[in-house]
Every structure is written in structure tokens, then in C-alpha cells.
Design a protein around this motif. Sequence first.
Motif, PDB file in Angstrom:
ATOM      1  N   THR A 185       0.852  -1.368   0.031  1.00 59.36           N
ATOM      2  CA  THR A 185       0.083  -0.064  -0.032  1.00 59.36           C
ATOM      3  C   THR A 185       0.740   1.341   0.045  1.00 59.36           C
ATOM      4  OG1 THR A 185      -1.663   1.372   1.249  1.00 59.36           O
ATOM      5  CG2 THR A 185      -0.061  -0.258   2.393  1.00 59.36           C
ATOM      6  N   HIS A 186       0.600   2.204  -0.860  1.00 59.15           N
ATOM      7  CA  HIS A 186       1.301   3.362  -0.826  1.00 59.15           C
ATOM      8  C   HIS A 186       0.247   4.606  -0.826  1.00 59.15           C
ATOM      9  CE1 HIS A 186       4.756   1.391  -1.946  1.00 59.15           C
ATOM     10  NE2 HIS A 186       4.209   0.715  -2.863  1.00 59.15           N
ATOM     11  N   ARG A 187      -1.008   4.594  -1.765  1.00 59.89           N
ATOM     12  CA  ARG A 187      -1.725   5.787  -1.943  1.00 59.89           C
ATOM     13  C   ARG A 187      -2.686   5.771  -0.513  1.00 59.89           C
ATOM     14  NH1 ARG A 187      -6.452   4.924  -3.642  1.00 59.89           N
ATOM     15  NH2 ARG A 187      -5.661   2.933  -4.570  1.00 59.89           N
ATOM     16  N   GLU A 410      -6.425  -0.543  -3.198  1.00 56.10           N
ATOM     17  CA  GLU A 410      -5.398  -0.006  -3.774  1.00 56.10           C
ATOM     18  C   GLU A 410      -5.469  -0.065  -5.673  1.00 56.10           C
ATOM     19  OE1 GLU A 410      -2.750   2.004  -3.203  1.00 56.10           O
ATOM     20  OE2 GLU A 410      -2.613   1.746  -0.803  1.00 56.10           O
ATOM     21  N   THR A 415      -9.721   7.125  -3.284  1.00 59.98           N
ATOM     22  CA  THR A 415      -9.681   7.302  -2.159  1.00 59.98           C
ATOM     23  C   THR A 415     -11.047   7.692  -1.496  1.00 59.98           C
ATOM     24  OG1 THR A 415      -9.193   9.925  -1.997  1.00 59.98           O
ATOM     25  CG2 THR A 415      -7.328   8.497  -2.536  1.00 59.98           C
TER      26      THR A 415
END
Length: 706
Positions: A185-187, A410, A415
Motif C-alpha cells: 500500500t502506498h496511496r 489500492e 480514495t
Amino acid sequence: MATRGRSRSGSTGTRSRNQRAGRAPAGEGIIPVLARAVREVEAGVGRGRKSPSIRTKYQTVALLAREERARVKEDAELSEPQRTEQLKRLDGIGTILAKTAALDTSLLSLLAEDAEVSDAAKELKREMLAAAGLELPDEPEEPEETEPAEAPASRQVVPQSVISRTLANPFLPPQFHLERRAPQTHRLAGWELIGPLLSSFERASSGASACMDLPEPTTVPLPEGMSLMRHQAELVAAAAEGHRTFLLADEPGLGKTAQSLLAAQAADAYPLLVVVPNVVKSNWAREARMWTPRHQATVIQGDGETVDAFADIVIVNYEVLDRHVGWLGDLGFRGMVLDEAHFIKNKSSQRSQHVLQLSERIRARAGRPLLMALTGTPLINDIEDFRAIWQYLGWIDEKKPRAELMDALEETGLTPLDPGFFPAARSRVIDMGIVRRRKVDVAADIPARRVADLQVELDDEAERSIRAAERELVARLVAKYERAIEARDGESAAEGIDHDLVRRIAASEREESAKSDENVFAMMRRIGQAKAGLAADYAAQLAHSVGKVVFFAKHVDVMDEAEATFEKRGIRYTSIRGNQTPSVRQRSIDAFVNDPDVAVVVCSLSAAGVGVNLQVASDMVLAELSWTDAEQTQAIDRVHRIGQTEPVTAWRIIASRTIDTRIAELIDSKAGLAARALDGSDEEIAQSADLQLETLVALLTEALSS
């Protein structure tokens, strides 16, 4: 402490954040910040918004207002006029909070002393304090990730057969090749996602599917004489293809027990742990013998002296789980089924802690075990009921989605700020394993059902006594209301009924009467006793005219009265009660199903509302009202299920001209939550309000309107 505790009112970053959020300038004090926030909440709820962010802000404002009130009262540096002025402003905030809760009574649960304060609420509290130019409390250090703590246990036991199995096979190494991985996970790192995920089910549009894609059925090896319906075979095929987590929320009567047993066989998920309510333990053992006879099943009774630890299927009830949670976690289960999974909705209960601990330990050892949560009524009161079930299945932990679900979120590229996030997130959760089928869609051969209200007249003495008690209750409520109005010290009287005051009076009455015999629950029991004979008479008439009848009641004395009536009428009956042993219970069921001379089965709503198949009858009598639509539906589904060939009628006995009619209306108004969240229905989601409170509110409002 010096670094984290200093005022941040001069911080440029804080000022800009406050300006973007529409908060008061730093240093203006906490009350203006709370006033602005509570108005935002009031406006949001007034527009019908019930998002997690609104609930978070409501709880945070209430917590800070409570703390500020205590501080103002204790502050020796304040003059009396200053103290009075600040308390008056805080009263204004409290009034808005109360009026808002009157619009959405589910907010009241956030004010309870034991209400859980989410991480989002804690962060918002810090932001509000910073916006007010006040010192921030120290942030607790992030604890290191450890294995889940042992759930509390009152008395642990280890049966002798378990010791024998351990000695016979002492090596049960974890499957390291299936070791869990961290999400990529990043965003979405740093986002609070549990609230939006729950909200995505509240926002479901009409007709939105609530079932994962299931494969085409394949040939399932079955014992001779047994067969599956298509919808059952689809789930078994999914398990055979490797899917390992299911929230099986089919409507009651569609064969969830058979599906889970055959899914375990398809996945080779043995040994299999099955956790069930006490009343259905024997039924599960019986179903296992029917559907998977090659896999021996054993039932844990009491301390487990008779349990066979070498069996493939171990069945235990919630009530004795605390004694066995230790060795169950070490036995090496490769699958776990949780029947009536909504039993664990209260995560603070010992029952829920034991279940969550066991599922975590099974995952740690087996990697990808088969985990199934079965419930025909997945939502009793609130969308939050999903949370514990998702955690049991391993989709989320206490604070965030786990790796598989996080990766799926993701992949959406969205979002929670994006409008498309909510339908996309709901779809990803469903793909984790939600399976929801309705009778009307998959079992066209099951006839229709209806609930028919039958108004009955109580005898004169009983009706006079009950109506007198009701009038006394209403008079007490009205007197409290009028005293409160008179005590307003000359304030201008508001036109019409003060509904906020009505709710406060009702809440006060509920609390004061909780420990006495003069409350709504006691009144309903009296009504049940008064109409018991009438309900039994009607059941007897049905038995003579249409054949077998199922009679449901809540209280033992109502059941006793009904059985006495059947005795007088010469009608053979049997009964299902909570104090029966499993063998006696099964004999009662068999007598009703198989003996043509047994015309009526008298059932306890709590003991026979689940895990009982009574489709040999098509008429039933509900002698007493349930306190939830779900409980009523579960009772009806003992008759309206696979194998039923006749239209089903549930005759609900209502005492006319009493509070019985009002409560029946309120119960019906609570229906629809599961339909909205899981079936994409346009039905209004019912508030998770206390029915006793709502009844008192309705009584007082009606009295003031007359």
C-alpha cells in the motif's frame, strides 16, 4: 512533554489547516471551535447524512464539551459571571447535540460511558485543541505488534482425549509457505478506511448486488438420497476452486449448514471447528452425519469428558467456549465455521474475544484456512455489526484492512474523497466472500409467506388492569414534562411539543423504571399472559382446520398456559424449550415432524428461533411480540424454508386497545436494515434505537398531542 505539550497556536501550518477546515482562528478558545463543529453536525444530520465523519465529529464535540464543562466548574481563577457565561455557552452546545440526537437516535450510543473512541475521533480531538490554541495531550507510543492476547477464560480445561491426540501427533508445524504478507500500500497509507468501508454498505444503491461472483456448479459427491440446490452447489464450487473466506448471509431456510459442511469437505479443511449456539449443537452433529458421513463429528458438552479429539469435525457452543479456547487454539484446525455469527457483534464481550482469538490462531498456523460466518440476519441494529464478523474472517484488524483487502482497495485507484470510492469499495469487500441469496431469487419452489395481524379483545378484568397501568405510565410522563416546562424560569414557551424534552423525559423514565416492575417490558409480559389463552385457542382452531401448527411465545408462563389449553381441548402437542437437553429437544422435534397425531409444537422464541426445521407445518401463531423484526423473521423461517410446499402464514396475535398495537408498529418500522445494506433495497434503514425508549417517546408524544 515540552515538545508535544506546548501550544501550537502560533504555527503557520495549524492556521492554514484551521482555515481550510473552517475552524476558529488559533487561540480563540475551545468553545467557538465546538460551536462551529456542532453546527456542522446539526446541518449534516438535518440533511440526512449519516456518514462516519459526522458521527466522529458528534462524538468528539460531546467529549470535549464534557471535559470543558468539568474544567470550567473547577477553575478557581474564573469569576462567577465568567463561569456562568461559559457554562451557558456550553449548555447551548449541549442543546444542539441533544436536538441532533433526536433526529438520529443512533448517535446516543456514542455518548455512553463505555463507547469506543475511534482513532479518527482522537485525531480530530487533537486538531480541535490545536485550533483552540490549547495544549495537546501526549500521544501514546505506538505499541509493537504482538500476537493477540489470550482472551479471558473463567476455567480452562483440557479433555483427556485431547491429551491423547497431542501425544499421538505432537508435531503440528505452521504452514510457512502460506505465511501472511504485508499489503503493498502506498496511496491509501494513513487513510482511516474502516468507517468508509462500512459506510459504503449504507450508501448502496437500489438493486446493487450483495453477492460475490460464484462459479458454475460442479459435481459434488453426496451421500445416497441427498441432493443440492443450484445456489448451494455454487458456494461449494467456490470453496473447491480455492476461495477461503465466506460471509454466508443467505436468507434463513436456504441450507447454510449443508453448504458449510460440504465447503469444508471440498476444501479439505479438516479438522474443522464449528462454533454454534447451544440450542443447535445436536442439529449440527445430525447434519454432519447426513451430508459428510465419512467425516466423524464430535460435540463438546460441558468440560468435554466425552469429546473425541480425533474427530474431523468438532462442534462447540458459545456458552462453554471459555473453558476450551486454550486447547482449541492448539489443535491444528484448518477450518472454522461460526453459526449465527451476529452473536459476536459486541466486540467487548468475552464470547467475541474468544472467537476472534481462535480465528487469529488458526490463521497463524494454517495460513489460509477456510473461515465461514453464517447468519441469516447479519444486521440486527447497526451497520457496525459487520465489524466483528469482518475481523473474524481476517478481512480487517482493529484499525485497518488487512493485506488482501487493502491491495484490492489500492487497485481501485480511488480514495474516500472520490465519489466513486464507495461503490468500488463495497464491491471489493463483497468479492472477499460475501454471499447473499434470497428465497425469491434462488428457490422459486418455496411458496410465498405473509404475516397477518389478528386483533384480540382481552377479558374485561385483564384489559382494565393493563389499560390502567398504561394510563398511569402516561400520566407520569406528562407530569414530568409539565414540571420541566414550568421550571424554565419564565423562558418563552416554544410553540407545540418540545420533542427534545420529550426524548429526555422518556430516557429518564426508562432509567428510573429499569429496576422496578413498572416498565414497558413488564407491561408487555402482562399483555402476553393476558392473551395467552386466546392465542392458544386460535392455534387449536387452526390445528382442527388446517393441520399442524407452530406456536411461538417468549415467556415460560405463556407457554404453560398454551399447553394447558391444548390439554383441555384434547390436542396432542410437544414443546421446545431452553431448559431441555439436546436429546429431549430432538425427540420433541421428531415427534412433531413425524407423528401425524401431534398437532402443535409450542416453541420458545429464544430456544427454537434458530436451527430448527419445522416446514411440515405451514401455519404458525406468534403469541407474543418480538422486540426486533429479525427475531420475528427467524421464527417464521423455521417453517418458511427449503422443503416447504404450502404458502406460509404467521398469525401475529395483537391485544387491541393496548400498547401492544403501538409496539407492533414500531417493530415493523425497524425492518429493512439488512435489505438496504445487503440487498440494495430502497427501504429506509432503521435507527438502532432502544425500542423501549421509542415506545415511551410515542406514548408521551401522543398524549401531548391529544
